[in-house]
Motif scaffolding. Structure first.
Motif, PDB file in Angstrom:
ATOM      1  N   ARG A 147       0.826  -1.204   0.000  1.00  0.00           N
ATOM      2  CA  ARG A 147       0.000   0.000   0.000  1.00  0.00           C
ATOM      3  C   ARG A 147       0.865   1.261   0.000  1.00  0.00           C
ATOM      4  O   ARG A 147       0.676   2.157  -0.825  1.00  0.00           O
ATOM      5  N   GLU A 154      -5.045   0.308  -5.399  1.00  0.00           N
ATOM      6  CA  GLU A 154      -5.949   0.150  -4.253  1.00  0.00           C
ATOM      7  C   GLU A 154      -7.019  -0.904  -4.533  1.00  0.00           C
ATOM      8  O   GLU A 154      -7.450  -1.617  -3.614  1.00  0.00           O
ATOM      9  N   ARG A 158      -7.095  -3.113  -1.331  1.00  0.00           N
ATOM     10  CA  ARG A 158      -8.240  -2.801  -0.471  1.00  0.00           C
ATOM     11  C   ARG A 158      -9.059  -4.058  -0.105  1.00  0.00           C
ATOM     12  O   ARG A 158      -9.383  -4.263   1.062  1.00  0.00           O
ATOM     13  N   TYR A 161      -8.135  -6.771   3.123  1.00  0.00           N
ATOM     14  CA  TYR A 161      -8.495  -6.780   4.551  1.00  0.00           C
ATOM     15  C   TYR A 161      -9.560  -7.836   4.810  1.00  0.00           C
ATOM     16  O   TYR A 161      -9.474  -8.623   5.756  1.00  0.00           O
ATOM     17  N   GLU A 227      -4.760   1.096   9.952  1.00  0.00           N
ATOM     18  CA  GLU A 227      -5.932   0.526   9.288  1.00  0.00           C
ATOM     19  C   GLU A 227      -5.934  -1.003   9.383  1.00  0.00           C
ATOM     20  O   GLU A 227      -6.984  -1.619   9.612  1.00  0.00           O
TER      21      GLU A 227
END
Lengths: 287, 287
Positions: A147, A154, A158, A161, A227
């Motif tokens: 990242r 992304e 993304r 996760y 995050e």
């Protein structure tokens, strides 16, 4: 000793900036530690380490007798460069029997690994039943360095996760206890440790100019860590942040964390799956 | 300290019956050890272990800086049941950093492994450059248990001695230092240790009724060991027999053997492959 894990467990609103890397939560006062908490902590790690070794042996024993019911433990270690992953493995995992440890360091993916899903190389390195696995870096690099350095768009990182949470939930369901630890150091401490590597010729090999490139992106990394910590912090696979500027505290905290994790497993030595009396008679008859 | 390996190196006429498993060749007299050689030996293993850890780090460092020139060390451990392989690994290999150890235990081959050449699973488990590998049992089982229990006809196992020598010669040529150790215990000591496993419920899991079947074929195993020791004892991959009835002597001897092996490699910490001064300036400019 009560469960100390709550001292380090992150919450959904985890804020790394609010966790002092030099702090020592849970450390007893001077009445207990004496005047040298460092020395005291090192001795405690030895003492707790002996308990870890026994727990590890019971884990191994159970998987030997009943492989399909056997469990495993997976410690995932993440940190900024110089965060102390190697040292923690040496001093804390090193208290256990190397026979029952499976340690895997993940570097930049190879061309072959890049041809596969990011979890492919992770699955191959999972500890078998009975083993304590340690990941020195992990699949979290795929939402950290990837990242920060934009190694993938992304749209690729993304969704990871959620993929990680699914993966870890299945791992837990398959009998692997997952413990994830971020060793949290300060920017100043990293500078100090990098300098040691540059000053001492015996440590030159530990330094890589790319470490300074990563350091220049400190804030981006802290944001990416935040995050990951907040999003992938499940009861199946909880995240802990250990203040790690003080190496002796880091090791002491990690030893406690592992012991509490083992305690949950309520391990015992397994019953014999053969007739002990009959085998004794057989051996006694045999000079 | 002179090279002690000659104390344990086998010759072409190796005779296991002539090596007393309770003997302690090379052990200094009471003037050096004091009244408790056991205690002295344990302390020596710790001391030599610290040297082994440094040697291992240099091995690892060199492979980090120059992977294609990196070397590895492979310790092959063989013994009768209860011979002390696990204990030796724990106490001697355990002095090194678990990060740089790769330990592999070989059990009975899986159906998939049986579909391949006997060296297939061995090759997959070889230590990468920079690592110290330990084989807990090995390809020698394919000329030991396979021969004694007639798991394959002689036309299959007989050619394996030559295949093993070829394989180990190539390993050495590729930068792996191979050290092969048989931990030599007596039949009486095995009885004692088996009995401990049957008497202590925490050790029941270590016992397997098949151990008594193997014990009944003691002489056949000793004969099979003798042929393997005599036939596969090359300068590329020498065999050592360590008297192992006394656990403390076994560990002390193995520590010396490994240290001598490392000494041959003349390891040093590698030079930096970057401009140290420039990197220091860069770090100093960065608060």
């Amino acid at each position: 000793m009560s469960d100390m894990r709550s001292l380090w467990r992150v919450g959904p609103d985890v804020d790394l900036g609010a966790i002092d890397p030099r702090s020592t939560p849970g450390l007893p006062g001077r009445k207990v530690t004496g005047d040298d908490p460092k020395l005291w902590a090192r001795a405690e790690v030895e003492r707790i380490g002996a308990e870890l070794a026994t727990q590890q042996e019971m884990l191994f024993a159970q998987a030997t007798v009943e492989p399909q019911l056997g469990r495993s433990v997976l410690l995932v270690l993440q940190a900024m460069d110089c965060g102390g992953k190697d040292g923690a493995i040496k001093r804390v995992a090193g208290t256990m029997d190397p026979l029952g440890l499976q340690i895997k360091a993940f570097g930049p993916p190879t061309p072959e690994e890049l041809q596969h899903d990011f979890l492919w190389r992770i699955r191959k390195a999972l500890p078998p039943a009975g083993y304590v696995g340690v990941f020195n870096r992990s699949h979290y690099e795929d939402v950290l360095v990837v990242r920060v350095n934009e190694l993938a768009p992304e749209s690729v990182w993304r969704p990871r996760y959620k993929k990680i949470n699914d993966f870890e939930r299945k791992l837990a369901g398959a009998g692997t206890t997952v413990v994830k630890v971020m060793l949290h150091i300060s920017r100043a401490e990293q500078r100090e440790r990098l300098m040691q590597r540059l000053v001492n010729p015996d440590k030159h090999w530990k330094f890589n100019p790319a470490d300074l490139d990563a350091r220049a992106k400190w804030d981006d990394y802290q944001a990416a860590y935040t995050e990951a910590l907040a999003t992938c912090n499940t009861d199946d696979a909880p995240w802990y942040v250990l203040p790690a500027d003080r190496k002796w505290y880091r090791d002491w905290a990690l030893a406690h964390l592992l012991r509490a994790t083992f305690t949950d497993l309520k391990l015992t030595y397994p019953q014999a799956d053969y007739d002990v009396t009959a085998q004794r008679s057989r051996l006694e008859a045999d000079g």
